[in-house]
Design a protein around this motif. Structure first.
Motif, PDB file in Angstrom:
ATOM      1  N   GLU A  16      32.037 -73.127  -7.124  1.00  0.00           N
ATOM      2  CA  GLU A  16      32.231 -71.741  -6.710  1.00  0.00           C
ATOM      3  C   GLU A  16      31.970 -71.569  -5.220  1.00  0.00           C
ATOM      4  O   GLU A  16      32.673 -70.823  -4.544  1.00  0.00           O
ATOM      5  CB  GLU A  16      31.305 -70.824  -7.521  1.00  0.00           C
TER       6      GLU A  16
ATOM      7  N   SER B 219      27.498 -53.271  -4.496  1.00  0.00           N
ATOM      8  CA  SER B 219      28.593 -54.139  -4.937  1.00  0.00           C
ATOM      9  C   SER B 219      29.962 -53.594  -4.554  1.00  0.00           C
ATOM     10  O   SER B 219      30.948 -54.324  -4.507  1.00  0.00           O
ATOM     11  CB  SER B 219      28.548 -54.327  -6.464  1.00  0.00           C
TER      12      SER B 219
ATOM     13  N   ARG C 165      25.388 -67.010  -5.050  1.00  0.00           N
ATOM     14  CA  ARG C 165      26.693 -66.367  -5.163  1.00  0.00           C
ATOM     15  C   ARG C 165      26.846 -65.298  -4.087  1.00  0.00           C
ATOM     16  O   ARG C 165      26.021 -64.390  -3.973  1.00  0.00           O
ATOM     17  CB  ARG C 165      26.820 -65.730  -6.550  1.00  0.00           C
TER      18      ARG C 165
ATOM     19  N   GLU D 150      29.640 -62.553  -2.558  1.00  0.00           N
ATOM     20  CA  GLU D 150      30.917 -61.888  -2.775  1.00  0.00           C
ATOM     21  C   GLU D 150      31.328 -61.133  -1.516  1.00  0.00           C
ATOM     22  O   GLU D 150      30.485 -60.552  -0.826  1.00  0.00           O
ATOM     23  CB  GLU D 150      30.802 -60.895  -3.942  1.00  0.00           C
ATOM     24  N   HIS D 151      32.622 -61.145  -1.222  1.00  0.00           N
ATOM     25  CA  HIS D 151      33.145 -60.396  -0.084  1.00  0.00           C
ATOM     26  C   HIS D 151      33.670 -59.055  -0.583  1.00  0.00           C
ATOM     27  O   HIS D 151      34.466 -58.991  -1.516  1.00  0.00           O
ATOM     28  CB  HIS D 151      34.244 -61.191   0.614  1.00  0.00           C
ATOM     29  N   THR D 152      33.217 -57.989   0.066  1.00  0.00           N
ATOM     30  CA  THR D 152      33.593 -56.643  -0.380  1.00  0.00           C
ATOM     31  C   THR D 152      34.673 -56.018   0.495  1.00  0.00           C
ATOM     32  O   THR D 152      35.041 -54.866   0.303  1.00  0.00           O
ATOM     33  CB  THR D 152      32.356 -55.725  -0.383  1.00  0.00           C
TER      34      THR D 152
END
Length: 647
Positions: free
Chosen positions: A629, A184, A350, A352-354
């Motif tokens: 989202e 994450s 979902r 997510e861009h890290t």
């Protein structure tokens, strides 16, 4: 195998106009090529680079053990060398890397490329099934690679000190849990060390190989293919069974193609030809030379080849290499899931861009935790890398065979090669891949059932979602009203209110169900009504200039807009609307309401899918990430309206 690839912090991906030329090394000089090649060493070759840890051990003391004598040692080394030449060098490095889809590679990118260049036709349905099957098998590989890689490295501790044996499993599990927890946070920090660590690893295993070869230089005669022939002539049944373990030396070959978009063709080719391939073969030959001197070293020739003082540092270096290989596979899984979602093969999840600078550096929580659970279960279930090796190979060889079938369509339908030349190459690859796949099928009772089970589960989910979505869209189209008829009747019967209403719809024609329900219950229409469809093209990237090019003025304040994205891009509806100036005043989010339709599925007697698949699709639909989202809609500007659909 890393179908989809890993992206590290120093590998930013350009958005839009992505043609792959910038990654080929042209116009960037030798320093640019060297930098990209070092990055490829760190990510692309982690899987195949860690194969020497367990390949030779599994071949000689695994489920189909061989006598540790010159005939079998030379025969095995000859098979490994020529497999690396034919499968990796010829098939992947020199041929398949030429099949870039606007700079991107991988099974789904190849599928999209062939469909776009051939226009579908009678091959289309079969090709889609092949692409989906390759993707399904890939998920099985994603679970086994981290487990066998880390476990085989930590088992080196037992060579340093036999009393460490009880700690192998706990240490392996702890490392894997830590690896998944770190996902994450992205790979920005540790990613910059991938290349140097793997470069050190490859040089180290090459040096160890040379030291061992010097003691027994006669091992070099194994490069002659006659030894592979003699091996089969001596005992063709045992040789055929041994192929199931020999293939472990080429696991990870798919990563060369899958990661092309991140590094480019030339850097990947240079890394393989000038570093990875020579170092791997030196190590394999060194292990063979050790076995000629000490047949008992077959229990773990990789670590026993090192002098006593070097073994603990080698265990640490090998562990780092396996963690990097696992990292590449995990982030590859994230990338493949993203592509599958965009291409309509999976429900929205979902993502997510890290990283703000690396567009491809993503994190998918649901996939991460599911992989972690399965990998830990694999380690605990199988206990040893040798047991896991029995499960390894089927997914890899199955994917290799599928890629050859897709390559055949590419060679004859897209590249238009002469039939004789193309036929010779395809027959060679089909023969080699087919024999390896057949040999691995013999390992099904010993653990090969696991990747097949995972592949079957993933294939069922992927095809159920694709088919269910197709049926649902078709049923909704049947009940759709022509837009122009609706506009004429609605304008005269509804009150117009200020602001903008955006109705999201998957169909590029007809009236969205949400619009019909809103008019029916609220009896109002906004001053500006936008019917918006987000379409994912079969190219990795769509330029910003053509994103909003499909705009139609329907009159009376009604507009239809199709936003186009590539399958490697994330749809951002508010950002795209903010850049749109051709349908009235500029969009302001505080004056804009987004209307979404949430379908409830009802089973019917109409022909479509089996009832159990309808229920599975309904469950997947309910648990898919909200369109709000997924399309990055402002949470306080969204209205959801329900509708029922029979499939």
């Amino acid at each position: 195998m890393s179908d989809g690839g890993a992206v590290t912090a120093d590998m930013p991906l350009a958005q839009g106009g992505h043609d792959g030329q910038g990654h080929d090394g042209h116009g960037h000089g030798k320093s640019r090529l060297t930098t990209l090649a070092l990055g490829a060493v760190g990510v692309v070759y982690g899987d195949i680079g860690t194969s020497p840890l367990y390949s030779m051990k599994e071949i000689f003391v695994g489920h189909h053990p061989l006598a540790v004598d010159p005939l079998h040692i030379y025969g095995v080394l000859s098979l490994i060398f020529w497999s690396l030449i034919v499968i990796v060098t010829l098939k992947y490095v020199l041929l398949i890397l030429r099949a870039d889809n606007k700079g991107e590679g991988g099974s789904l990118a190849l599928l999209a490329l062939i469909q776009r260049r051939t226009g579908g036709g009678r091959w289309s349905a079969g090709l889609v099934m092949l692409g989906v099957l390759a993707t399904a098998l890939f998920f099985g590989d994603c679970m086994i690679t981290p487990a066998i890689s880390v476990l085989s490295a930590i088992e080196g501790l037992t060579i340093v000190e036999p009393s460490f044996t009880p700690f192998v499993l706990p240490i392996s599990v702890a490392i894997l849990i830590g690896l998944f927890i770190l996902q994450s946070r992205g790979t920005a920090l540790i990613g910059q060390f991938f290349g140097p660590i793997m470069l050190t690893y490859f040089i180290a295993i090459g040096v160890l190989g040379v030291m061992s070869i010097i003691a027994n230089p006669e091992v070099l005669i194994a490069l002659n293919p006659i030894w592979a022939v003699r091996f089969f002539a001596h005992d063709h049944v045992l040789a055929f069974l041994a192929l199931g373990s020999v293939v472990l030396a080429v696991t990870g070959a798919e990563a060369l193609y899958a990661d092309m978009g991140h590094f480019g063709r030339r850097p990947i080719q240079a890394a393989w030809l000038y570093l990875v391939f020579p170092m791997l073969m030196l190590n394999y030959l060194g292990q063979g030379a050790l076995l000629l001197r000490q047949p008992g070293a077959a229990e773990n020739p990789f670590f026993l080849m090192a002098p006593d003082a070097w073994r603990l540092p080698l265990v640490i270096l090998a562990t780092l290499a396996t963690v990097i290989a696992s990292q590449a596979v995990i982030t590859g899984a994230f990338s493949v899931v993203q592509q599958a979602v965009q291409l309509g093969l999976m429900p929205r999840v979902r993502i997510e861009h890290t990283s703000a600078s690396a567009a491809g550096q993503i994190y998918v929580p649901s996939v991460n935790w599911a992989l972690m659970v399965m990998v830990i279960l694999l380690v605990l279930m199988f206990g040893q890398s040798s047991n896991l090796a029995a499960a390894y190979g089927i997914a890899v060889t199955g994917t290799m065979f599928i890629s050859t079938c897709m390559l055949a369509v590419l060679v004859f339908r897209v590249w238009n090669w002469p039939k004789l030349l193309g036929g010779l190459f395809i027959l060679l690859f089909l023969a080699v891949d087919g024999v390896y796949f057949a040999s691995n099928l013999t390992k099904v009772p010993d653990g090969g059932w696991f990747p097949l089970l995972v592949g079957l589960f993933a294939f069922t989910m992927l095809t159920t979602w694709a088919r269910g979505r197709q049926l649902m869209i078709a049923r909704m189209k049947e009940a759709a009203m022509p837009v122009k008829v609706f506009v004429k009747s609605a304008v005269n019967s509804a009150v117009r209110v200020s602001g903008t209403a955006v109705f999201m719809t998957s169909a590029s024609d007809g009236v969205p169900h949400a619009l019909l329900h809103n008019l029916k219950h609220n009896k109002v229409l906004h001053e500006r009504v936008l019917l918006l469809t987000v379409k994912i093209e079969d190219v990795p990237y769509v330029d910003q200039k053509v994103r909003t090019s499909s705009l139609e003025d329907l009159g009376q304040g009604f507009y239809r807009l199709i936003l186009r994205y590539g399958f490697m891009q994330d749809p951002d509806v508010p950002a795209a609307l903010a850049a749109t100036t051709e349908c009235g005043p500029q969009f302001k989010m505080m004056d804009t309401s987004f209307f979404l339709s949430r379908q409830t599925l009802l089973s019917s007697e109409r022909p479509g899918m089996a009832i159990w698949r309808e229920k599975l699709f309904s469950w997947m639909l309910r648990n898919a990430e909200s369109a709000m989202e997924f399309f990055r809609l402002p949470t306080n500007r969204v209205v959801e309206l329900g509708s029922q659909v029979e499939i």
